[in-house]
Enzyme design. Structure first.
Site, PDB file in Angstrom:
ATOM      1  N   ILE A 164       0.868  -1.174   0.000  1.00  0.00           N
ATOM      2  CA  ILE A 164       0.000   0.000   0.000  1.00  0.00           C
ATOM      3  C   ILE A 164       0.907   1.227   0.000  1.00  0.00           C
ATOM      4  CG2 ILE A 164      -1.988  -1.089   1.094  1.00  0.00           C
ATOM      5  CD1 ILE A 164      -1.141   0.037   3.745  1.00  0.00           C
ATOM      6  N   ASP A 165       0.368   2.362  -0.420  1.00  0.00           N
ATOM      7  CA  ASP A 165       1.161   3.574  -0.557  1.00  0.00           C
ATOM      8  C   ASP A 165       1.697   4.059   0.786  1.00  0.00           C
ATOM      9  OD1 ASP A 165       0.540   3.563  -3.255  1.00  0.00           O
ATOM     10  OD2 ASP A 165      -1.187   4.892  -3.005  1.00  0.00           O
ATOM     11  N   LYS A 166       2.745   4.858   0.702  1.00  0.00           N
ATOM     12  CA  LYS A 166       3.375   5.433   1.896  1.00  0.00           C
ATOM     13  C   LYS A 166       2.348   6.112   2.805  1.00  0.00           C
ATOM     14  CE  LYS A 166       6.381   9.257   3.266  1.00  0.00           C
ATOM     15  NZ  LYS A 166       7.216  10.390   2.795  1.00  0.00           N
ATOM     16  N   THR A 168      -0.892   5.819   2.869  1.00  0.00           N
ATOM     17  CA  THR A 168      -2.099   5.039   3.139  1.00  0.00           C
ATOM     18  C   THR A 168      -1.824   4.173   4.352  1.00  0.00           C
ATOM     19  OG1 THR A 168      -2.744   4.982   0.810  1.00  0.00           O
ATOM     20  CG2 THR A 168      -3.702   3.300   2.243  1.00  0.00           C
ATOM     21  N   ARG A 268      -7.171   5.797  -5.775  1.00  0.00           N
ATOM     22  CA  ARG A 268      -6.895   7.218  -5.968  1.00  0.00           C
ATOM     23  C   ARG A 268      -7.170   7.630  -7.416  1.00  0.00           C
ATOM     24  NH1 ARG A 268      -0.936   7.747  -3.642  1.00  0.00           N
ATOM     25  NH2 ARG A 268      -1.339   9.998  -3.817  1.00  0.00           N
TER      26      ARG A 268
END
Length: 361
Positions: A164-166, A168, A268
């Site tokens: 998962i993104d930084k 998130t 997103r």
């Protein structure tokens, strides 16, 4: 785009040191231009695609002969063409990207001899990369597993199964054994895992639920962002997101998103595509005031909201899969993180005040 190639082992480093004595250059970056890319100057192209490099710095690298296209040095005014292979050549070996253990605390939701489920905080990078070689989740996992002789953090057959993104927050599963990694990876590939996210997005929805489908690919205008491509373009990877409205705040909406696929920045990009960027998501336009009043008090309210939650309001809330050995269904839920909970409470208070004002009027 082929992207960054950061794999470097000890043998490569030794050869690099020997080559350095002879004045050789080393490849630090390799990327392939997309087939649909328009013709633009290479310094502009690279400044849009490299997060930590200014256009001036790129121009200096080109003047030094460090930027090459299809093996030949080019100047800053070279116009990139579709499928060009761009490389950055420097006189020093690349950074050694071996994953080293670092004593960083982990919120471990579940653990056994095959796997563990971690609740990642917002702000933590998952895997080392350009600009983030230390302090990542995998460095923390390597420390946690440091006394397990069978776990090698540099072995791709174990470790993170998905990312998962930084910025998130939420749940991730880590495989401790090759058997677990294979089983879990197949479940993700076959779309039999269950994942849901909570997101605060801009604007109200007409429907209470819906389905977003559209190929996701790198945005040609901003390589750090993904975009939804036209269905007949044959560019990008198929992606499907299901959403359900959980709570309405008039100018924003709390939704649950269920992933049918797992593409980079999927939620997103999909939400931006349908006109509902994630609140406070700078990369996708969510830091702009997209709905609401023009008053100074409303602007101040939004600014205060973004101070409470200064990142995209996205949380990986649930994760479900079949245990690779026992065959049992495993389901986990992460509570809403403090920053998002405070953000939601602020919107609830705002809506109550607006409703009360309309009633009084």
């Amino acid at each position: 785009m082929a992207g960054y190639d950061n794999n470097t082992n000890n043998a490569d480093m030794l050869l690099a040191e020997l080559d350095a004595e002879e004045g050789l250059l080393y490849e630090h970056l390799r990327m392939e231009v997309d087939k649909g890319q328009e013709s633009i100057r290479i310094d502009k192209y690279l400044s849009e695609h490299l997060q930590h490099s200014s256009r001036n710095r790129i121009q200096k690298a080109a003047d030094a002969g460090s930027i090459r296209v299809n093996g030949k040095p080019v100047k800053s005014n070279y116009k990139v063409r579709p499928l060009d292979v761009i490389t950055l050549m420097l006189d020093q070996p690349r950074h050694d990207t071996s994953i080293l253990p670092e004593e960083i605390s982990l919120d471990i939701v579940y653990e056994d001899d095959q796997l563990m489920v971690i609740d990642k905080p917002a702000g933590m990078v998952v895997h080392p990369g350009v600009g983030n070689f230390t302090g990542t989740l995998v460095n923390a996992i390597a420390w946690h597993m440091r006394n397990n002789p069978d776990y090698d953090p540099n072995d791709p057959d174990v470790g993170l199964v998905h990312r998962i993104d930084k910025d998130t927050s939420g749940l991730l599963v880590v495989a401790k054994t090759p058997q677990a990694k294979t089983s879990l990876a197949l479940q993700f590939f076959n779309k039999t895992t269950h994942r849901s996210y909570n997101a605060l997005v801009w604007a109200n929805f007409t429907d209470d639920s819906g389905r977003i489908e559209g190929n996701i690919a790198r945005d040609p205008k901003d390589r750090l962002r993904m975009t939804v491509m036209p269905p007949d373009s044959e560019i990008g990877k198929p992606a499907v997101t299901h959403y359900r409205v959980m709570e309405r705040f008039g100018y924003t909406t709390l939704v649950e998103c269920i992933l049918e696929t797992g593409r980079t920045h999927q939620i997103r990009a999909h939400m931006r595509h349908i006109g509902h960027p994630l609140f406070a998501d700078e990369r996708y336009g969510g830091t702009e005031i997209l709905r609401g009043e023009r008053s100074s008090s409303y602007k101040a309210f939004i600014q205060n909201c973004m101070k409470l939650c200064p990142r995209q309001a996205l949380h990986a809330r649930t994760l479900g899969f079949i245990h690779p050995v026992s065959g049992k269904q495993m389901d986990f839920t992460s509570p809403m993180p403090t920053d998002m909970e405070q953000l939601l409470e602020k919107w609830r208070t705002f809506i109550k005040g607006t409703t009360r004002k309309e009633t009084d009027d």
